[in-house]
Write a protein that holds these residues in place. Structure first.
Motif, PDB file in Angstrom:
ATOM      1  N   ARG A   1       0.867  -1.179   0.002  1.00  0.00           N
ATOM      2  CA  ARG A   1      -0.093  -0.062   0.063  1.00  0.00           C
ATOM      3  C   ARG A   1       0.668   1.347   0.065  1.00  0.00           C
ATOM      4  N   ARG A   2       1.827   1.109   0.417  1.00  0.00           N
ATOM      5  CA  ARG A   2       2.999   2.274   0.769  1.00  0.00           C
ATOM      6  C   ARG A   2       4.063   2.475  -0.306  1.00  0.00           C
ATOM      7  N   ARG A   3       4.050   1.171  -1.132  1.00  0.00           N
ATOM      8  CA  ARG A   3       5.103   1.204  -2.083  1.00  0.00           C
ATOM      9  C   ARG A   3       5.361   2.396  -3.025  1.00  0.00           C
ATOM     10  N   ARG A   4       4.427   2.787  -3.668  1.00  0.00           N
ATOM     11  CA  ARG A   4       4.766   4.090  -4.437  1.00  0.00           C
ATOM     12  C   ARG A   4       5.370   5.226  -3.633  1.00  0.00           C
ATOM     13  N   PHE A   5       4.657   5.505  -2.471  1.00  0.00           N
ATOM     14  CA  PHE A   5       5.121   6.480  -1.568  1.00  0.00           C
ATOM     15  C   PHE A   5       6.495   6.059  -1.063  1.00  0.00           C
ATOM     16  N   ALA A   6       6.789   4.977  -0.683  1.00  0.00           N
ATOM     17  CA  ALA A   6       8.138   4.539  -0.461  1.00  0.00           C
ATOM     18  C   ALA A   6       9.371   4.955  -1.524  1.00  0.00           C
ATOM     19  N   ASN A   7       8.965   4.435  -2.682  1.00  0.00           N
ATOM     20  CA  ASN A   7       9.760   4.721  -3.984  1.00  0.00           C
ATOM     21  C   ASN A   7      10.244   6.124  -4.133  1.00  0.00           C
ATOM     22  N   VAL A   8       9.199   7.066  -3.739  1.00  0.00           N
ATOM     23  CA  VAL A   8       9.549   8.599  -3.984  1.00  0.00           C
ATOM     24  C   VAL A   8      10.639   8.808  -2.979  1.00  0.00           C
ATOM     25  N   LEU A   9      10.378   8.511  -1.497  1.00  0.00           N
ATOM     26  CA  LEU A   9      10.976   9.183  -0.619  1.00  0.00           C
ATOM     27  C   LEU A   9      12.132   8.251  -0.134  1.00  0.00           C
ATOM     28  N   CYS A  10      12.407   7.034  -0.332  1.00  0.00           N
ATOM     29  CA  CYS A  10      13.371   6.197   0.272  1.00  0.00           C
ATOM     30  C   CYS A  10      14.555   6.424  -0.634  1.00  0.00           C
ATOM     31  N   ASP A  11      15.800   6.134   0.124  1.00  0.00           N
ATOM     32  CA  ASP A  11      17.041   6.039  -0.680  1.00  0.00           C
ATOM     33  C   ASP A  11      17.844   4.956  -0.215  1.00  0.00           C
ATOM     34  N   HIS A  12      18.738   4.527  -1.237  1.00  0.00           N
ATOM     35  CA  HIS A  12      19.601   3.456  -0.858  1.00  0.00           C
ATOM     36  C   HIS A  12      20.654   4.023   0.119  1.00  0.00           C
ATOM     37  N   VAL A  13      21.422   3.124   0.801  1.00  0.00           N
ATOM     38  CA  VAL A  13      22.627   3.493   1.792  1.00  0.00           C
ATOM     39  C   VAL A  13      23.622   4.572   0.971  1.00  0.00           C
ATOM     40  N   GLU A  14      23.828   3.789  -0.085  1.00  0.00           N
ATOM     41  CA  GLU A  14      25.253   4.488  -0.549  1.00  0.00           C
ATOM     42  C   GLU A  14      24.967   5.429  -1.469  1.00  0.00           C
ATOM     43  N   THR A  15      23.603   5.911  -1.323  1.00  0.00           N
ATOM     44  CA  THR A  15      23.247   7.120  -1.856  1.00  0.00           C
ATOM     45  C   THR A  15      23.347   8.498  -0.926  1.00  0.00           C
ATOM     46  N   VAL A  16      23.045   8.075   0.021  1.00  0.00           N
ATOM     47  CA  VAL A  16      22.903   9.052   1.332  1.00  0.00           C
ATOM     48  C   VAL A  16      24.335   9.119   2.183  1.00  0.00           C
ATOM     49  N   THR A  17      25.074   8.084   2.155  1.00  0.00           N
ATOM     50  CA  THR A  17      26.324   8.338   3.162  1.00  0.00           C
ATOM     51  C   THR A  17      27.410   9.201   2.711  1.00  0.00           C
ATOM     52  N   PRO A  18      27.580   9.378   1.593  1.00  0.00           N
ATOM     53  CA  PRO A  18      28.863  10.426   0.935  1.00  0.00           C
ATOM     54  C   PRO A  18      28.409  11.674   1.696  1.00  0.00           C
ATOM     55  N   TYR A  19      27.083  12.161   1.461  1.00  0.00           N
ATOM     56  CA  TYR A  19      26.599  13.440   1.827  1.00  0.00           C
ATOM     57  C   TYR A  19      26.800  13.497   3.387  1.00  0.00           C
ATOM     58  N   LEU A  20      26.382  12.344   4.168  1.00  0.00           N
ATOM     59  CA  LEU A  20      26.429  12.562   5.543  1.00  0.00           C
ATOM     60  C   LEU A  20      27.672  12.535   6.222  1.00  0.00           C
TER      61      LEU A  20
END
Length: 272
Positions: free
Chosen positions: A210-229
């Motif tokens: 039920r939340r899959r479409r919403f999750a695909n819009v807002l979720c990220d993979h670990v490797e996408t976020v860690t360089p910025y953090l």
């Protein structure tokens, strides 16, 4: 070269941060509850012991956290940045249906574990400063999450409460340590697809769909976020601030974009 300790770093965002800091040439101490998991992660990361080492540590046990600090100092002399990442999320039940044991684990791991990490790290950093061992700014970061800003998400009543408590605790600690020149910060990584997220999705597959479409819009993979953090953690110079990947503006833009174009499914690689 900076020396970092990251709790809960044998998987998920903690493991991703360890890999990114090591890639940047820094020295990293990883930890997890199982030495077997720690050893497997060290092999996977593939760095020599002169740069990356690890020790099993249950952050709920303060003595084990103290042992982790000593372990880091024995290998690298001192600790410049301590990241309290170890945490537990159970998000498939409303508050009244959450099993007692799960509540105990979340409260102990997320709150007591983080408090232990902060107290041990801050005490160690103050000792190092008094001995003249500090060569660069000392920093402690606490990992926040859904609910830490007071927002509500279904199924996250208990988990969100623990993260809300950590927000207050981190604010208080930053004020108490300001005179000691120890920076205390917060990290809110956003909605990251980790092993825990996949586990929860498989447990309650109907709710996930039920939340899959919403999750695909807002979720990220670990490797996408860690360089910025990692970059922001290293660069932060002011205590009490929050490093945030998924800002309200970014969320709004993603949601608007999701209405006009299809979003690639980010969950297929995990068998969902």
């Amino acid at each position: 070269m900076t020396t970092l300790v990251i709790t809960g770093s044998t998987k998920g965002i903690g493991k991703g941060l360890a890999a990114e800091f090591a890639r940047l040439g820094h020295r990293v101490v990883i930890s997890g509850r199982s030495q077997q998991d720690v050893d497997a992660t060290l092999v996977e990361l593939g760095y020599p012991a002169s740069q990356v080492v690890g020790l099993a540590c249950d952050s709920v046990d303060k003595r084990q956290v103290e042992a982790l600090w000593e372990f880091a100092c024995e290998h690298f002399g001192t600790v410049d940045i301590w990241i309290n990442n170890a945490g537990l999320a159970r998000t498939v039940w409303p508050i009244l249906d959450t099993p007692d044991a799960e509540i105990q684990q979340m409260v102990h791991t997320n709150i007591i574990g983080t408090m232990n990490g902060c107290r041990v790290a801050a005490s160690g950093m103050k000792r190092a400063a008094s001995q003249g061992l500090v060569l660069q700014p000392q920093k402690i970061f606490n990992m926040l999450g859904g609910g830490s800003d007071g927002e509500y998400f279904p199924g996250m009543g208990i988990y969100g409460t623990t993260k809300r408590a950590l927000d207050y605790f981190t604010n208080a600690l930053s004020k108490e340590l300001k005179g000691d020149a120890i920076l205390v910060g917060k990290v809110r990584p956003g909605m990251i697809i980790t092993e825990g997220v996949i586990r929860e999705a498989k447990v309650d597959k109907d709710n996930f769909e039920r939340r899959r479409r919403f999750a695909n819009v807002l979720c990220d993979h670990v490797e996408t976020v860690t360089p910025y953090l990692a970059q922001q953690i290293l660069a932060e110079t002011k205590t009490g601030r929050k490093i945030r990947w998924l800002t309200p503006m970014k969320m709004t833009l993603r949601m608007l974009s999701g209405y006009v174009r299809s979003t690639p499914d980010k969950f297929t690689r995990y068998g969902l």
